[in-house]
Design an enzyme around this catalytic site. Structure first.
Site, PDB file in Angstrom:
ATOM      1  N   PRO A 141       3.662   2.631  -2.859  1.00 16.36           N
ATOM      2  CA  PRO A 141       5.121   2.860  -2.828  1.00 16.36           C
ATOM      3  C   PRO A 141       5.867   2.279  -4.030  1.00 16.36           C
ATOM      4  CG  PRO A 141       4.586   1.003  -1.441  1.00 16.36           C
ATOM      5  CD  PRO A 141       3.267   1.522  -1.955  1.00 16.36           C
ATOM      6  N   GLY A 142       5.165   1.661  -4.984  1.00 13.09           N
ATOM      7  CA  GLY A 142       5.816   1.191  -6.204  1.00 13.09           C
ATOM      8  C   GLY A 142       5.838  -0.311  -6.394  1.00 13.09           C
ATOM      9  N   ASP A 167      -4.316   0.678  -7.951  1.00 12.36           N
ATOM     10  CA  ASP A 167      -4.460   0.185  -6.581  1.00 12.36           C
ATOM     11  C   ASP A 167      -4.642   1.370  -5.640  1.00 12.36           C
ATOM     12  OD1 ASP A 167      -4.618  -2.009  -4.848  1.00 12.36           O
ATOM     13  OD2 ASP A 167      -2.548  -1.770  -4.201  1.00 12.36           O
ATOM     14  N   LYS A 204      -8.903  -1.299  -8.121  1.00 12.42           N
ATOM     15  CA  LYS A 204      -9.398  -1.669  -6.800  1.00 12.42           C
ATOM     16  C   LYS A 204     -10.629  -0.846  -6.456  1.00 12.42           C
ATOM     17  CE  LYS A 204      -7.097  -0.270  -3.098  1.00 12.42           C
ATOM     18  NZ  LYS A 204      -5.983  -0.256  -2.135  1.00 12.42           N
TER      19      LYS A 204
END
Length: 263
Positions: free
Chosen positions: A104-105, A175, A215
């Site tokens: 979401p930022g 991510d 990730k």
């Protein structure tokens, strides 16, 4: 899971981030926020499934989730990047950052602060933050988001190069993760494949000497990803930030000193 025939992997550990997780002001804010949430907990648990109740209780008891609300970060994952950057100084004023799987930022929020892409400090060089995701991402001052774009699509790469100054990035952050299927090995393989795509993309956008933080979920293909990274980066570390839950298979590779020449 560990790769067959391989010894135990050393993981870098962290102390709690000084700037973000300590200090009287932070403590008062977090305690107030936690108190309000705990008072509301019985009402918020009503009507939820058992799994939903467990998730909510975990969130209420999670210091990083509380801290993300207190510091207006979009989600708790911001503290993973903060921990890494506080130790390794990947993000510096003036750098160009590509945030893959940006929604979401939260990571973009950290990047904007650290590279000064919003021009908050006029005395420091002004950087650039460009994010991309299949999902919609709410606007953020200092960042440009490509929403509903697939990072593996060549058209997306061309658009990213148009947004990045000189079509180059100093840092690639990732991510991102695939939608969970419920089959751990399948999900692990999908995420490793996504990370390998980032290495291919680095040939087109990452400057020599640049860094990649990605990730992955530990499993049988982790060594393949590490070998690919080691072939084109001078230094590769395995990290497990404290903000990453202990029970999670989530890990991060921090690869630095990119040495493959851009085509």
């Amino acid at each position: 899971m560990r790769s067959p025939g391989r010894g135990p992997r050393r993981r870098a550990s962290f102390s709690r981030p000084r700037r973000s997780m300590r200090g009287p002001a932070f403590s008062r804010t977090c305690l107030h926020t936690a108190s309000c949430l705990l008072k509301e907990a019985p009402r918020r648990l009503k009507g939820r499934t058992p799994s939903g109740q467990r998730w909510l209780v975990r969130q209420l008891n999670d210091p990083f989730a509380r801290a993300s609300r207190a510091h207006a970060y979009r989600c708790r994952s911001a503290f993973k990047l903060l921990e890494v950057d506080d130790r390794f100084h990947v993000l510096k004023p003036g750098l160009r950052v590509l945030d893959c799987g940006a929604a979401p930022g939260a990571w973009s929020q950290v990047a904007v602060q650290r590279v000064n892409s919003a021009g908050t400090n006029p005395e420091l060089p002004r950087g650039t933050v460009v994010g991309v995701d299949l999902l919609n991402v709410a606007p953020l001052d200092g960042a440009h988001f490509l929403c509903c774009h697939d990072i593996t699509d060549s058209a997306t790469l061309s658009r990213l190069q148009q947004l990045l100054p000189d079509a180059r990035a100093d840092v690639i952050l990732s991510d991102m993760a695939p939608n969970a299927s419920g089959f751990k090995e399948m999900d692990h393989e999908k995420l490793i494949t996504m990370c390998l795509t980032l290495i291919d993309m680095a040939e087109e956008v990452l400057l020599p000497g640049g860094s990649l933080l990605c990730k992955y979920w530990d499993g049988f293909l982790a060594h393949t990803l590490r070998e690919r990274l080691s072939a084109v980066f001078g230094n590769v570390r395995t990290l497990k930030p404290k903000a990453s839950r202990k029970e999670s298979a989530e890990l991060y590779f921090l690869a630095r000193m990119y040495r493959k020449q851009i085509k």
